[in-house]
Each structure stands twice: as C-alpha cells, then as structure tokens.
Design a protein around this motif. Structure first.
Motif, PDB file in Angstrom:
ATOM      1  N   GLY A 486     168.390   9.960  -5.517  1.00 23.58           N
ATOM      2  CA  GLY A 486     167.004   9.584  -5.230  1.00 23.58           C
ATOM      3  C   GLY A 486     166.927   8.329  -4.377  1.00 23.58           C
ATOM      4  O   GLY A 486     167.883   7.571  -4.237  1.00 23.58           O
ATOM      5  N   ASP A 487     165.754   8.090  -3.790  1.00 23.36           N
ATOM      6  CA  ASP A 487     165.556   6.857  -3.024  1.00 23.36           C
ATOM      7  C   ASP A 487     165.189   5.719  -3.980  1.00 23.36           C
ATOM      8  O   ASP A 487     165.122   5.903  -5.192  1.00 23.36           O
ATOM      9  CB  ASP A 487     164.471   7.064  -1.960  1.00 23.36           C
ATOM     10  N   ASN A 488     164.954   4.549  -3.399  1.00 22.82           N
ATOM     11  CA  ASN A 488     164.676   3.363  -4.215  1.00 22.82           C
ATOM     12  C   ASN A 488     163.201   3.001  -4.243  1.00 22.82           C
ATOM     13  O   ASN A 488     162.855   1.864  -4.543  1.00 22.82           O
ATOM     14  CB  ASN A 488     165.481   2.165  -3.681  1.00 22.82           C
ATOM     15  N   LYS A 489     162.337   3.913  -3.934  1.00 22.87           N
ATOM     16  CA  LYS A 489     160.914   3.609  -3.893  1.00 22.87           C
ATOM     17  C   LYS A 489     160.339   3.518  -5.309  1.00 22.87           C
ATOM     18  O   LYS A 489     160.678   4.304  -6.184  1.00 22.87           O
ATOM     19  CB  LYS A 489     160.173   4.685  -3.109  1.00 22.87           C
ATOM     20  N   LEU A 490     159.457   2.511  -5.481  1.00 24.78           N
ATOM     21  CA  LEU A 490     158.720   2.386  -6.739  1.00 24.78           C
ATOM     22  C   LEU A 490     157.419   3.147  -6.610  1.00 24.78           C
ATOM     23  O   LEU A 490     156.727   3.067  -5.585  1.00 24.78           O
ATOM     24  CB  LEU A 490     158.456   0.906  -7.067  1.00 24.78           C
ATOM     25  N   MET A 491     157.050   3.849  -7.667  1.00 23.74           N
ATOM     26  CA  MET A 491     155.854   4.693  -7.628  1.00 23.74           C
ATOM     27  C   MET A 491     155.338   4.863  -9.048  1.00 23.74           C
ATOM     28  O   MET A 491     155.918   4.359 -10.016  1.00 23.74           O
ATOM     29  CB  MET A 491     156.209   6.059  -7.031  1.00 23.74           C
ATOM     30  N   ALA A 492     154.239   5.556  -9.172  1.00 30.66           N
ATOM     31  CA  ALA A 492     153.690   5.877 -10.490  1.00 30.66           C
ATOM     32  C   ALA A 492     154.521   6.994 -11.114  1.00 30.66           C
ATOM     33  O   ALA A 492     154.736   8.034 -10.493  1.00 30.66           O
ATOM     34  CB  ALA A 492     152.234   6.305 -10.365  1.00 30.66           C
ATOM     35  N   VAL A 493     154.987   6.740 -12.328  1.00 29.99           N
ATOM     36  CA  VAL A 493     155.869   7.689 -13.006  1.00 29.99           C
ATOM     37  C   VAL A 493     155.284   8.009 -14.376  1.00 29.99           C
ATOM     38  O   VAL A 493     154.844   7.106 -15.104  1.00 29.99           O
ATOM     39  CB  VAL A 493     157.289   7.093 -13.157  1.00 29.99           C
ATOM     40  N   ASP A 494     155.295   9.307 -14.708  1.00 21.49           N
ATOM     41  CA  ASP A 494     154.853   9.746 -16.031  1.00 21.49           C
ATOM     42  C   ASP A 494     156.038   9.577 -16.990  1.00 21.49           C
ATOM     43  O   ASP A 494     156.991  10.365 -16.967  1.00 21.49           O
ATOM     44  CB  ASP A 494     154.398  11.197 -15.975  1.00 21.49           C
ATOM     45  N   LEU A 495     155.970   8.554 -17.821  1.00 26.43           N
ATOM     46  CA  LEU A 495     157.100   8.215 -18.686  1.00 26.43           C
ATOM     47  C   LEU A 495     157.365   9.312 -19.702  1.00 26.43           C
ATOM     48  O   LEU A 495     158.525   9.653 -19.977  1.00 26.43           O
ATOM     49  CB  LEU A 495     156.830   6.875 -19.399  1.00 26.43           C
ATOM     50  N   ASN A 496     156.321   9.866 -20.302  1.00 25.80           N
ATOM     51  CA  ASN A 496     156.505  10.939 -21.290  1.00 25.80           C
ATOM     52  C   ASN A 496     157.195  12.150 -20.675  1.00 25.80           C
ATOM     53  O   ASN A 496     158.044  12.795 -21.305  1.00 25.80           O
ATOM     54  CB  ASN A 496     155.158  11.344 -21.877  1.00 25.80           C
ATOM     55  N   GLU A 497     156.840  12.467 -19.422  1.00 23.72           N
ATOM     56  CA  GLU A 497     157.452  13.612 -18.747  1.00 23.72           C
ATOM     57  C   GLU A 497     158.932  13.355 -18.505  1.00 23.72           C
ATOM     58  O   GLU A 497     159.769  14.250 -18.680  1.00 23.72           O
ATOM     59  CB  GLU A 497     156.730  13.870 -17.420  1.00 23.72           C
ATOM     60  N   VAL A 498     159.283  12.109 -18.110  1.00 27.01           N
ATOM     61  CA  VAL A 498     160.692  11.774 -17.869  1.00 27.01           C
ATOM     62  C   VAL A 498     161.478  11.884 -19.170  1.00 27.01           C
ATOM     63  O   VAL A 498     162.597  12.417 -19.199  1.00 27.01           O
ATOM     64  CB  VAL A 498     160.806  10.353 -17.276  1.00 27.01           C
ATOM     65  N   ILE A 499     160.883  11.423 -20.269  1.00 24.52           N
ATOM     66  CA  ILE A 499     161.566  11.502 -21.563  1.00 24.52           C
ATOM     67  C   ILE A 499     161.819  12.963 -21.944  1.00 24.52           C
ATOM     68  O   ILE A 499     162.907  13.337 -22.393  1.00 24.52           O
ATOM     69  CB  ILE A 499     160.735  10.793 -22.645  1.00 24.52           C
ATOM     70  N   GLY A 500     160.793  13.818 -21.725  1.00 29.09           N
ATOM     71  CA  GLY A 500     160.962  15.235 -22.052  1.00 29.09           C
ATOM     72  C   GLY A 500     162.039  15.890 -21.221  1.00 29.09           C
ATOM     73  O   GLY A 500     162.836  16.704 -21.723  1.00 29.09           O
ATOM     74  N   SER A 501     162.101  15.497 -19.927  1.00 29.20           N
ATOM     75  CA  SER A 501     163.113  16.077 -19.045  1.00 29.20           C
ATOM     76  C   SER A 501     164.515  15.691 -19.500  1.00 29.20           C
ATOM     77  O   SER A 501     165.423  16.533 -19.547  1.00 29.20           O
ATOM     78  CB  SER A 501     162.860  15.603 -17.610  1.00 29.20           C
ATOM     79  N   VAL A 502     164.709  14.427 -19.838  1.00 31.42           N
ATOM     80  CA  VAL A 502     166.032  13.970 -20.262  1.00 31.42           C
ATOM     81  C   VAL A 502     166.417  14.613 -21.588  1.00 31.42           C
ATOM     82  O   VAL A 502     167.561  15.060 -21.771  1.00 31.42           O
ATOM     83  CB  VAL A 502     166.058  12.431 -20.360  1.00 31.42           C
ATOM     84  N   LEU A 503     165.470  14.703 -22.520  1.00 31.89           N
ATOM     85  CA  LEU A 503     165.780  15.290 -23.825  1.00 31.89           C
ATOM     86  C   LEU A 503     166.111  16.774 -23.704  1.00 31.89           C
ATOM     87  O   LEU A 503     166.897  17.317 -24.492  1.00 31.89           O
ATOM     88  CB  LEU A 503     164.618  15.078 -24.798  1.00 31.89           C
ATOM     89  N   SER A 504     165.518  17.447 -22.695  1.00 38.17           N
ATOM     90  CA  SER A 504     165.824  18.869 -22.517  1.00 38.17           C
ATOM     91  C   SER A 504     167.268  19.071 -22.074  1.00 38.17           C
ATOM     92  O   SER A 504     167.862  20.115 -22.332  1.00 38.17           O
ATOM     93  CB  SER A 504     164.866  19.488 -21.490  1.00 38.17           C
ATOM     94  N   LEU A 505     167.800  18.013 -21.388  1.00 36.53           N
ATOM     95  CA  LEU A 505     169.182  18.121 -20.920  1.00 36.53           C
ATOM     96  C   LEU A 505     170.188  17.738 -22.004  1.00 36.53           C
ATOM     97  O   LEU A 505     171.271  18.323 -22.101  1.00 36.53           O
ATOM     98  CB  LEU A 505     169.393  17.227 -19.684  1.00 36.53           C
ATOM     99  N   ILE A 506     169.854  16.738 -22.785  1.00 34.66           N
ATOM    100  CA  ILE A 506     170.823  16.214 -23.742  1.00 34.66           C
ATOM    101  C   ILE A 506     170.515  16.667 -25.170  1.00 34.66           C
ATOM    102  O   ILE A 506     171.186  16.274 -26.114  1.00 34.66           O
ATOM    103  CB  ILE A 506     170.857  14.671 -23.652  1.00 34.66           C
ATOM    104  N   GLY A 507     169.476  17.488 -25.310  1.00 31.60           N
ATOM    105  CA  GLY A 507     169.072  17.915 -26.650  1.00 31.60           C
ATOM    106  C   GLY A 507     170.146  18.705 -27.367  1.00 31.60           C
ATOM    107  O   GLY A 507     170.379  18.520 -28.572  1.00 31.60           O
ATOM    108  N   HIS A 508     170.831  19.603 -26.632  1.00 31.48           N
ATOM    109  CA  HIS A 508     171.843  20.429 -27.284  1.00 31.48           C
ATOM    110  C   HIS A 508     173.021  19.602 -27.810  1.00 31.48           C
ATOM    111  O   HIS A 508     173.440  19.797 -28.963  1.00 31.48           O
ATOM    112  CB  HIS A 508     172.339  21.523 -26.326  1.00 31.48           C
TER     113      HIS A 508
END
Length: 650
Positions: A486-508
């Motif tokens: 990814g690039d280094n740009k700062l932007m508005a990020v949905d924190l809950n969505e990022v948490i869900g994405s990471v948990l979907s990968l490491i949940g198993h």
C-alpha cells in the motif's frame, strides 16, 4: 549571574583586592577590640576599687565620729551621773541632747544617735524627722538590752566598735539617701573606767550614695552596691518608675538576676574582673563592714555592655569602609576596560561560530591583534576549511547510508509481511477448502436435481453455492488487501471493518489453538485518520503477538469505543502469561523479542509503534505477569482532517 567576562573579571579582581583588606582589617579589628576590652576592663576595675575605697573611708570616718561622740564632755558627765544618780538629772540629759543635735546638724550622713545605760534603757535618743532634728521624749524610749547592736557592742573590747547592718536590701523605689543602712555602736565608760552604757550612730544612705555616684577623674562611672547575700543596696542599672510593656519585675537580688555562676564570682568576697561573659564586662570589689569579720561585707560592682564597643570600633570600620568603596569603583573600572579589550574579539569569534552553525561555511574571521586571540581566529579559519570539506563528504555518505537503511527497512518489512502471509496461508486454505467442498457437493446435488427436473432444489443449491463463492471471494480479497504494498497516504479508515478483515484471516489459527476471540465493537464508531494497510499491519501484529503468547483456553478481546474528546480508542486484551517488567520497558524497541529463535524478528511491535505515531495517535501497554496484557491505541477522528477534503501523506 556571572554570565559575562567583565563580571567574572570583576569578581576575580575583587577577591584579589579584598583578600588583604579583609585579612588586615579583621586582625586590626580584633586588636582594636582587645585594646578596647582591656581599656574598658581597666576603667571599670579602677571604678570599683575607687568606689570601694570611698565606702571603706566612710566606715572609718563613722568609727572616728563615734569615738568623738563617746569622748564628749557632756556625755562623760551624764555617764558619771548614771553611776551616782538614779535617774540622771534632766539638765545633764538636755546637755547631751543638744550635743547630739549639734552632731547630726553638722553631719548629714547620719540619721540617728543615741545613748543607752548599762541596763539597756534609752537615756538620750536624737533622730532626723524630715528636715528637722528632734529628741525622743521619755515616754517613747525603750529598753534595748536584747538588741543585737547592744549585745555586739557589749561583747567587744573596751574601744571596739560594733557594726550592724540595719537593712538586708533597699528596693529601687526607695530614696537611698534617706534610708538607714548601718549602725555603729560602742561602749561608754565613766571616769573610773567602768562601762556604763552604749552609744550608737546610724549611717544613712546619703554618704554611700555620694560615694557610688560622684564623678571624679578616677571614677567616671557609677557603680552598684549589694550585700554579701546578693541583695541590692543601690542599683544604677535600673530606672525606678519607668513603665515597660509588658511590665517587668525589678530585680532585687543578683543571684536571681544574673544566675548562680556569675553571682558566685561577684559575691566571692574578693576583687577582680570577669571578661568571658557574652554581654558585659564585669569588675567587683568587696568592702568589709568590720575588721576581722569575713562573713559580713558589701560588694561594689560595675558592668560595661559589649554592645557599646561598636561606637569605639566605628572609626576603624569607617576607614576600611571608605577604602572598600574606592576599591570597588577602581576594580569595576579596570574590569570593564580590560574585559572590553577581550570581549570585542571574542564576540567576533562568537558571530563566526554562529554563522558556521547556520551552515554559512564560507564565512571567515578576521581579527587584527597581536595576541593569542589572533592565533585563535587563524586556527578557527583552518578548522572551518577542514569542516567545510568534511561536511561535503559527510553529507554524501549520510545520503548513501540513509538510502541503504531505507532499503533494508523495506526488505525487513517485506520479509515480516511475507512471514505473516505464510502464517495466514494455512488458515486461509482451510477457510477456502470448506466452502469449496460445500460447492462441489452442492453442484452434485444440482446435477441430480436437474436430471429429476426438481427446479426448486436447484434454485436452493445454487443460492448456497453463490454464498460460499462470495465467502471465498471475500477471504481472497482480504488476503490480497493485506498482501499488497500500500501507499503511505493518510485517509479516513473504518476501524471496525479493518478489525473484521484481519480476524477473518487469523480467526482459524486462533480457533485451532483453542483461543476464544471476543469482539466488542461500537456500532456508530467514527472513522479514524490512518493508513489502511498500516492499520491492518498494526492490528495483525497485536493479534499475532497475543496468539503467540496465549495458550488453549485463553481469551482474546478486541474492543473499540469513541472517546470523550472525539477520538477513537482500540484495545486488544488477552489473558495470557503477561509481560515482565524488564520486557515491558523495552517492548517497543526494534529487534527486541523474548521468543525463541525463528519465531519472531522483534520488529512487529516496533513497526506498530512507529505507524501509530505517524497517524498522530498513541499506543500504550499495561501488563501484570500472570494476568495477561492490554494494548491501548488512541487514534484521531478523521473528521478533524477531512473538513477541507483530501488525503495526507505520512
């Protein structure tokens, strides 16, 4: 305070100038004070000796006077009549009364004179009453056979004179000249040499007061008089009738006033001086009332306050003070002139250093002098040439090293991400295999349903296939998102969505290890100001850290909430073994790890710390060994940065 050369130079000159002044001045003052002390001791000692001699002379005169009274013709005639007549004739008594009245009128230092017969009866008594001299009438006369003075006179040899104190003390409120102090008594003999009575005279305080206060060349100070018990007869150091606030009791005894140790010296019965008292210099002299009587005596003493030495030492202090003032003026003038000659070229050097500090490497210092500062400026210019050349080569080396470090950092972060992808691949494979198995099974069912013509079953199975395909797509997209650079740009990020994405990968992997995952995410959470891929890395690193630390049965809890100040708080808590105190202090240091070799590089938390700081947030950790760990991240609200729209690079 001493931040200028002229100030330091002034201080040095003052030390050099004042050292001898202080040394000699100190010893001069000591010598002067000792001289003043010796002179004062001599003065007060001579005063007490002179006053004592005067009082002794008063007592000698009293003995002479009473012998004169005893040998008067009128008294001898009366004594013979006492032997031959009983009672004596009034004419003879009248003659003695007139003789006594004449005696008191010529000698104001006496207050009473009297004659008693050999039975102790008062025959003739004459005394002062105000300004008058009167005789006691017959009705007022008493018998004094048991009186101390009568007994004392009777016990002495034929010409002996008994001396009896009439007062143990005199209060300062009384008028000393009018107070009877001492009675002299002696036996009177008839013409045949037989004792026929006692004659006495009373000495009042006027003579002693005069001896204690009269000023002469030798006695220029008053003196105090006390009894051998310490009771005051005369105290010139207090002023009766003067009111004080608060009221103070007038001292009547030196033991109570001065203390036992000092009073014992004053009342020792001898003469001397006391120079070790902190407040006063003392001199004392004992005056014995009667020869051979060492128990009854008066003490004359004088004192001189040490505080009065200041007046006598004033002159020498004034001379040294004037010298000190002129020294200060001269020192300051010399210091300013000399320091100016030093500071002008030094300021030129300072300005050159400041220009060099501001990267003006072409500036050179020029000082026209023939001293060491000229050599210093030349040395500075040579140093500037060398540093200018060295700066050019150093900048080139720093640029090369910086590019190399950045490349190494990118490689380390890439290897760290590849390691994470390798770890996630097993879980992702499992997450994909399950829906693929379902899809294959459902497609077989669809095939059979088509053969049987049951379109309702076909539609249901196709919907199931569609949902599992979407799930596979979501997992694949999450993995691709995590894996991309990814690039280094700062932007508005949905924190809950990022948490869900990471948990979907490491949940198993978490579930396979027996770690329970609990998400407490606030539903109306505002977007945070961050970088999407960087935020994924931070959350993954924290979850991965808990995964490696926890064991089966532990709990991992991820929660988000809106802070009171408008920001957003993310917490990652686990119930693992916790972090030791030493590790807690170094946990965000690069390459620091407590894991076994091959299990981690020690960069995960360090990278996370740097990313959060780049986002403008804060990260903190708390842990108690045996009770798990708590990571808390505070991020800024994206709305604070998007008012004008757009994105911002790190």
């Amino acid at each position: 305070m001493f931040d200028r050369i002229w100030k330091k130079f002034t201080l040095a000159l003052l030390v050099v100038a004042y050292a001898p002044i202080a040394y000699f001045g100190y010893y001069d003052l000591i010598a002067k004070e000792m001289s003043v002390t010796d002179a004062t001791l001599k003065e007060v000692f001579i005063n007490t000796i002179t006053r004592g001699k005067e009082i002794e002379r008063t007592f000698i005169n009293a003995r002479v006077d009473i012998n004169d009274v005893r040998s008067s013709l009128a008294l001898k005639v009366l004594v013979d009549s006492v032997r031959d007549e009983s009672p004596p004739s009034a004419v003879r008594k009248s003659m003695v009364e007139q003789d006594f009245i004449r005696f008191l009128s010529l000698r104001p230092g006496y207050s009473r004179i009297g004659f008693l017969d050999d039975y102790g009866d008062e025959i003739v008594i004459v005394y002062r009453s105000g300004s008058r001299i009167v005789a006691t009438p017959s009705s007022g006369r008493k018998n004094r056979l048991t009186s101390a003075f009568y007994i004392g006179a009777a016990r002495l040899a034929d010409d002996g004179v008994a001396v009896m104190p009439m007062r143990s003390s005199v209060h300062p409120s009384l008028d000393l000249p009018t107070v009877t102090l001492v009675r002299h008594a002696t036996k009177v003999f008839d013409s045949s040499g037989v004792a026929r009575g006692v004659v006495y005279i009373d000495l009042n305080g006027s003579e002693l007061f005069d001896r204690l206060t009269r000023m002469t060349l030798e006695s220029r100070r008053v003196a105090a008089l006390v009894t051998n018990e310490g009771d005051y007869i005369y105290n010139p150091f207090v002023k009766p009738g003067v009111a004080t606030i608060p009221p103070t009791e007038v001292a009547v005894n030196v033991r109570k006033e001065l203390g036992r140790e000092l009073a014992d010296q004053l009342l020792s019965g001898g003469r001397g001086v006391i120079s070790d008292h902190p407040d006063y210099l003392w001199a004392y002299n004992a005056v014995h009332l009667q020869e051979g009587d060492s128990k009854r005596y008066l003490v004359v003493f004088d004192r001189y306050a040490r505080s009065l030495f200041a007046e006598k030492l004033y002159e020498i202090k004034r001379v040294y003070a004037i010298g000190a003032i002129f020294t200060v003026i001269l020192v300051v003038l010399v210091a300013v002139l000399v320091s100016r000659a030093l500071t002008v070229p030094i300021n030129t050097l300072r300005r050159g250093v400041e220009k060099f500090k501001n990267h003006d490497f072409d500036h050179r210092i020029r000082i026209d002098s023939r001293d060491e500062i000229k050599s210093l400026s030349l040395a500075y210019n040579e140093m500037a040439d060398d540093l200018q050349e060295y700066s050019r080569s150093l900048e080139l080396k720093v640029s090369e090293r910086t590019d190399r470090i950045k490349e190494v950092e990118r490689q380390l972060m890439r290897s760290e991400k590849l390691a994470a992808l390798g770890f996630l691949s097993a879980g992702v494979a499992h997450e994909i295999n399950n829906p693929i198995s379902v899809i294959v099974m459902r497609l077989d069912l669809v095939k059979k349903a088509l053969q049987q013509g049951d379109m309702e079953i076909v539609e249901k199975d196709i919907e199931v296939v569609k949902n599992h395909a979407i799930r596979i797509s979501t997992i694949a997209r999450s993995l691709l998102t995590f894996a991309r650079e990814g690039d280094n740009k700062l932007m508005a990020v949905d924190l809950n969505e990022v948490i869900g994405s990471v948990l979907s990968l490491i949940g198993h992997p978490l579930k396979s290890k027996g770690i329970s995952v609990k998400s407490v995410l606030q539903t109306d959470l505002p977007q945070v100001w961050a970088n999407l891929s960087g935020m994924e890395r931070v959350i993954y690193n924290l979850v991965q850290n808990s995964y490696q630390a926890c064991a089966s049965g532990d709990i991992l809890e991820i929660s988000t909430r809106k802070c009171d100040g408008g920001g957003v708080e993310l917490t990652v808590r686990d119930t693992g073994p916790g972090i030791g105190k030493e590790s807690l202090e170094r946990i965000f240091e690069p390459f620091y790890t407590t894991k076994e070799v091959g299990e981690g590089t020690g960069l995960g938390l360090s990278i996370s710390y740097g990313l959060i700081r780049d986002f403008g947030g804060e990260i903190d950790v708390k842990s108690v060994p045996g009770e798990g760990a708590l990571f808390t991240i505070t991020l800024e609200n994206a709305s604070d940065h998007l008012i004008g729209g757009g994105e911002k690079k790190i």
